[in-house]
Design a protein around this motif. Structure first.
Motif, PDB file in Angstrom:
ATOM      1  N   LEU A  24       0.723  -1.107  -0.032  1.00  0.00           N
ATOM      2  CA  LEU A  24      -0.046  -0.021   0.108  1.00  0.00           C
ATOM      3  C   LEU A  24       0.861   1.320   0.071  1.00  0.00           C
ATOM      4  O   LEU A  24       0.290   2.287  -0.187  1.00  0.00           O
ATOM      5  CB  LEU A  24      -0.980  -0.106   1.273  1.00  0.00           C
ATOM      6  N   LEU A  25       2.270   1.000   0.206  1.00  0.00           N
ATOM      7  CA  LEU A  25       2.902   2.305   0.360  1.00  0.00           C
ATOM      8  C   LEU A  25       2.743   3.303  -1.220  1.00  0.00           C
ATOM      9  O   LEU A  25       2.967   4.296  -0.845  1.00  0.00           O
ATOM     10  CB  LEU A  25       4.488   1.841   0.366  1.00  0.00           C
ATOM     11  N   PRO A  26       2.923   2.745  -2.153  1.00  0.00           N
ATOM     12  CA  PRO A  26       2.613   3.485  -3.464  1.00  0.00           C
ATOM     13  C   PRO A  26       1.276   4.512  -3.216  1.00  0.00           C
ATOM     14  O   PRO A  26       1.417   5.596  -3.858  1.00  0.00           O
ATOM     15  CB  PRO A  26       2.424   2.726  -4.633  1.00  0.00           C
ATOM     16  N   LEU A  27       0.121   4.145  -2.791  1.00  0.00           N
ATOM     17  CA  LEU A  27      -0.871   4.894  -2.686  1.00  0.00           C
ATOM     18  C   LEU A  27      -0.826   5.833  -1.385  1.00  0.00           C
ATOM     19  O   LEU A  27      -1.155   6.978  -1.796  1.00  0.00           O
ATOM     20  CB  LEU A  27      -2.000   3.966  -2.055  1.00  0.00           C
ATOM     21  N   VAL A  28       0.048   5.497  -0.461  1.00  0.00           N
ATOM     22  CA  VAL A  28       0.367   6.565   0.738  1.00  0.00           C
ATOM     23  C   VAL A  28       0.993   7.635  -0.020  1.00  0.00           C
ATOM     24  O   VAL A  28       1.049   8.880   0.198  1.00  0.00           O
ATOM     25  CB  VAL A  28       1.062   5.823   1.746  1.00  0.00           C
ATOM     26  N   ARG A  29       1.998   7.419  -0.796  1.00  0.00           N
ATOM     27  CA  ARG A  29       3.026   8.257  -1.542  1.00  0.00           C
ATOM     28  C   ARG A  29       2.355   9.365  -2.435  1.00  0.00           C
ATOM     29  O   ARG A  29       2.998  10.243  -2.784  1.00  0.00           O
ATOM     30  CB  ARG A  29       4.263   7.754  -1.960  1.00  0.00           C
ATOM     31  N   ARG A  30       1.197   8.907  -2.853  1.00  0.00           N
ATOM     32  CA  ARG A  30       0.622   9.590  -3.785  1.00  0.00           C
ATOM     33  C   ARG A  30      -0.492  10.708  -2.968  1.00  0.00           C
ATOM     34  O   ARG A  30      -0.699  11.588  -4.016  1.00  0.00           O
ATOM     35  CB  ARG A  30      -0.339   8.692  -4.820  1.00  0.00           C
ATOM     36  N   VAL A  31      -0.436  10.595  -1.977  1.00  0.00           N
ATOM     37  CA  VAL A  31      -1.091  11.926  -1.351  1.00  0.00           C
ATOM     38  C   VAL A  31      -0.495  13.104  -1.361  1.00  0.00           C
ATOM     39  O   VAL A  31       0.986  12.715  -0.729  1.00  0.00           O
ATOM     40  CB  VAL A  31      -1.447  11.342   0.190  1.00  0.00           C
ATOM     41  N   PRO A  32      -0.734  14.322  -1.773  1.00  0.00           N
ATOM     42  CA  PRO A  32       0.323  15.295  -1.781  1.00  0.00           C
ATOM     43  C   PRO A  32       0.606  15.863  -0.461  1.00  0.00           C
ATOM     44  O   PRO A  32      -0.592  15.503   0.489  1.00  0.00           O
ATOM     45  CB  PRO A  32      -0.535  16.264  -2.543  1.00  0.00           C
ATOM     46  N   THR A  33       1.654  16.363  -0.183  1.00  0.00           N
ATOM     47  CA  THR A  33       1.955  17.079   1.132  1.00  0.00           C
ATOM     48  C   THR A  33       1.091  17.718   1.696  1.00  0.00           C
ATOM     49  O   THR A  33       0.656  17.713   3.063  1.00  0.00           O
ATOM     50  CB  THR A  33       3.610  17.657   0.817  1.00  0.00           C
ATOM     51  N   GLN A  34       0.610  18.659   1.130  1.00  0.00           N
ATOM     52  CA  GLN A  34      -0.553  19.530   1.621  1.00  0.00           C
ATOM     53  C   GLN A  34      -1.705  18.917   1.895  1.00  0.00           C
ATOM     54  O   GLN A  34      -2.688  19.529   2.634  1.00  0.00           O
ATOM     55  CB  GLN A  34      -0.781  20.776   0.436  1.00  0.00           C
ATOM     56  N   ARG A  35      -2.229  17.724   1.726  1.00  0.00           N
ATOM     57  CA  ARG A  35      -3.484  17.037   1.999  1.00  0.00           C
ATOM     58  C   ARG A  35      -2.941  15.890   2.999  1.00  0.00           C
ATOM     59  O   ARG A  35      -4.052  15.068   3.288  1.00  0.00           O
ATOM     60  CB  ARG A  35      -3.965  16.457   0.855  1.00  0.00           C
ATOM     61  N   LEU A  36      -2.040  15.832   3.499  1.00  0.00           N
ATOM     62  CA  LEU A  36      -1.939  14.622   4.430  1.00  0.00           C
ATOM     63  C   LEU A  36      -2.666  14.858   5.790  1.00  0.00           C
ATOM     64  O   LEU A  36      -3.190  13.663   6.188  1.00  0.00           O
ATOM     65  CB  LEU A  36      -0.320  14.780   4.975  1.00  0.00           C
ATOM     66  N   LEU A  37      -2.946  16.070   6.081  1.00  0.00           N
ATOM     67  CA  LEU A  37      -3.716  16.241   7.538  1.00  0.00           C
ATOM     68  C   LEU A  37      -5.028  15.803   7.136  1.00  0.00           C
ATOM     69  O   LEU A  37      -5.632  15.094   7.792  1.00  0.00           O
ATOM     70  CB  LEU A  37      -3.567  17.609   7.955  1.00  0.00           C
TER      71      LEU A  37
END
Length: 415
Positions: A170-183
Motif C-alpha cells: 500500500l506504500l505507493p498509494l500512501v506516497r500519492r497523497v500530496p504533502t499539503q493534503r496529509l492532514l
C-alpha cells in the motif's frame, strides 16, 4: 546511542538522502505503553485470593479497567506505522524488509510461548490451543481457544504481521497523497475508523452498554489457585467458545486495526515533510487524558482504541518533532531508551513470568493487597530481567547476524 543531527531543508523536510535521525523519545515512550499493559495484566492475571474477591479490588478495578492496557496497544499500533515509514526509504529491498520483520517478531515470540507452554503444562495434543498462536494467525478466528489460547499478549502480533505484510503493497498509494493534503488524509482515515466501529456497534451482536469489563475469571474458595484461568488445564480442554462478535471485530480482528497503523504512517509523513512542527506536548497529552476519561461513558466498541486514536497519533507526532528539534525530555534519557528497547520482549514475557510466580508462590495460599503488591513487584523485576536477557542475548545477535543491512534507524522506536 549516537544522536544524528536532523537533515532539514528550507521547507522543513528531512532529506531522504541523509540517514534519518534517531527518535529516542519514541523509543522511551514504548516503555510506558508496555508498562500500562503490565499493570492491567498484574491486576487480573495474578490470581491472588481473597484480594481479587474483595470490595477493595472491585474499587481498584473500576479505576484500572481493560482500556488501560488497550491504550498501550493503540500506542504500539500507531507507533509501528510511524517508525516503519520513517525507516523504509526508496530503494530498500521489500524482501529485506519482510526478512527483518520476521526476524524481529518471531524468535522472541516463540521463546516466550515456549516458556508459557512449560510453565502452564499446555497439552500439545490439542493443536487449536497452541498452533494458531505460534503462527500468529489466531486472532483471525473469533474463538477464545485461539484468541486467548496460549500466551495472551501475543494476540496483537497477529495484527502487526498484517501491518508489515500490507505496508510495501500500500506504500505507493500512501506516497500519492500530496504533502499539503496529509492532514486531510489522516482526518478522513480517522472518520473511516469511527464509522467502522459505529457499524460494529449498530449491526453486529455484542455488548451495547458502557460498563467496563475484563474482570478476572474467579474460581470458588479463598485459597489462590495454582493457575489463572487462561493458563489452567480446564481452559485448554474447552471446546471452541465464541467471542462476542462486536468485541472481537473492534479489538482483536487484525483488519480492523490496520487503519491505526496507517494513521502512524501519515503522521510520519507529516513530520518528515514539515507538516507537523508542533513541539508542545501538553496539548495532545491533555486531549489524550480527556479521551481516556471519556472511555468510561462510551460503548466497548469505542473504548478499546477508536476514542484514543486521534490524540495518540498527535502525541507520537509531537514526540518525534521534539526529537528533531533537539528537545530532550524524560523519554529520551538513555535509561528510558534502554527500557524502550527491551519493551517488546517485556510485553511478551510478562504473562509467562506471572504464570510461573502463580504456580510457585501464590497457589494454595491466601493474600490481601499487600501480597498482590509484592507479587506484582516480583513479576515486574523478573520480567525486566528476562526481557533484558532476551533482547541482549537473542534479539540483537539474531538481527546483527541474519538481518542484513539495517532498515531501522539506531535508537528508533521500531520493534
Amino acid at each position: 546511542m549516537v544522536e544524528v543531527a536532523p537533515a532539514v531543508g528550507s521547507a522543513g523536510i528531512v532529506a531522504d538522502e541523509q540517514k534519518r535521525p534517531a527518535l529516542p523519545s519514541l523509543t522511551g515512550g514504548r516503555w510506558w505503553a508496555a508498562f500500562a499493559v503490565f499493570v492491567l495484566h498484574a491486576l487480573v492475571f495474578l490470581p491472588v485470593y481473597p484480594f481479587q474477591k474483595s470490595e477493595l479490588f472491585r474499587q481498584i478495578h473500576q479505576w484500572v479497567p481493560m482500556q488501560l492496557g488497550a491504550a498501550g496497544v493503540t500506542f504500539f499500533f500507531v507507533l509501528s506505522g510511524f517508525i516503519i515509514y520513517w525507516s523504509f526509504r526508496p530503494g530498500m529491498s521489500v524482501r529485506g524488509f519482510y526478512r527483518r520483520r520476521v526476524l524481529k517478531i518471531y524468535p522472541t515470540h516463540l521463546l516466550a510461548a515456549a516458556v508459557f507452554i512449560l510453565a502452564a503444562g499446555v497439552p500439545l495434543s490439542r493443536l487449536v490451543v497452541w498452533a494458531p498462536n505460534l503462527l500468529l494467525v489466531h486472532t483471525w478466528v473469533p474463538k477464545w481457544t485461539t484468541v486467548g489460547g496460549l500466551n495472551v499478549p501475543a494476540w496483537s502480533l497477529a495484527s502487526e504481521m498484517l501491518f508489515y505484510l500490507s505496508f510495501p503493497l500500500l506504500l505507493p498509494l500512501v506516497r500519492r497523497v500530496p504533502t499539503q493534503r496529509l492532514l486531510l488524509a489522516a482526518g478522513l482515515l480517522m472518520l473511516a475508523i469511527l464509522a467502522l466501529h459505529t457499524a460494529y456497534y449498530l449491526w453486529v451482536p455484542g455488548p451495547k452498554g458502557i460498563a467496563n469489563a475484563f474482570a478476572p475469571r474467579l474460581v470458588p474458595g479463598d485459597a489462590s489457585p495454582f493457575f489463572e484461568l487462561h493458563a489452567a488445564q480446564a481452559w485448554f480442554r474447552q471446546p471452541d467458545i465464541p467471542v462476542s462478535p462486536s468485541y472481537w471485530l473492534s479489538y482483536n480482528f487484525p483488519a480492523s486495526r490496520l487503519p491505526e497503523f496507517f494513521l502512524g504512517v501519515f503522521a510520519a509523513r507529516m513530520v518528515l515533510e514539515g507538516r507537523w512542527r508542533s513541539t508542545r506536548l501538553a496539548p495532545p497529552l491533555i486531549a489524550l487524558t480527556i479521551a481516556y476519561a471519556a472511555t468510561w461513558v462510551v460503548p466497548v466498541n469505542y473504548k478499546m482504541s477508536a476514542l484514543l486514536l486521534a490524540p495518540m497519533t498527535a502525541v507520537v507526532a509531537t514526540m518525534a518533532a521534539r526529537d528533531l528539534q533537539g528537545i530532550r525530555g524524560l523519554n529520551a534519557h538513555p535509561r528510558m531508551v534502554w527500557l524502550g528497547n527491551i519493551s517488546y520482549a517485556f510485553y511478551l514475557i510478562q504473562f509467562p513470568v506471572m504464570v510461573l510466580i502463580t504456580r510457585m508462590f501464590i497457589g494454595g495460599k491466601e493474600f490481601g493487597i499487600g501480597g498482590w503488591a509484592g507479587f506484582t513487584a516480583l513479576s515486574l523485576v523478573l520480567s525486566v530481567l528476562a526481557a533484558a536477557a532476551l533482547y541482549h542475548w537473542m534479539d540483537l545477535p539474531i538481527m546483527r547476524r541474519f538481518a542484513g543491512r539495517r532498515t531501522v534507524v539506531a535508537g528508533s522506536a521500531s520493534q
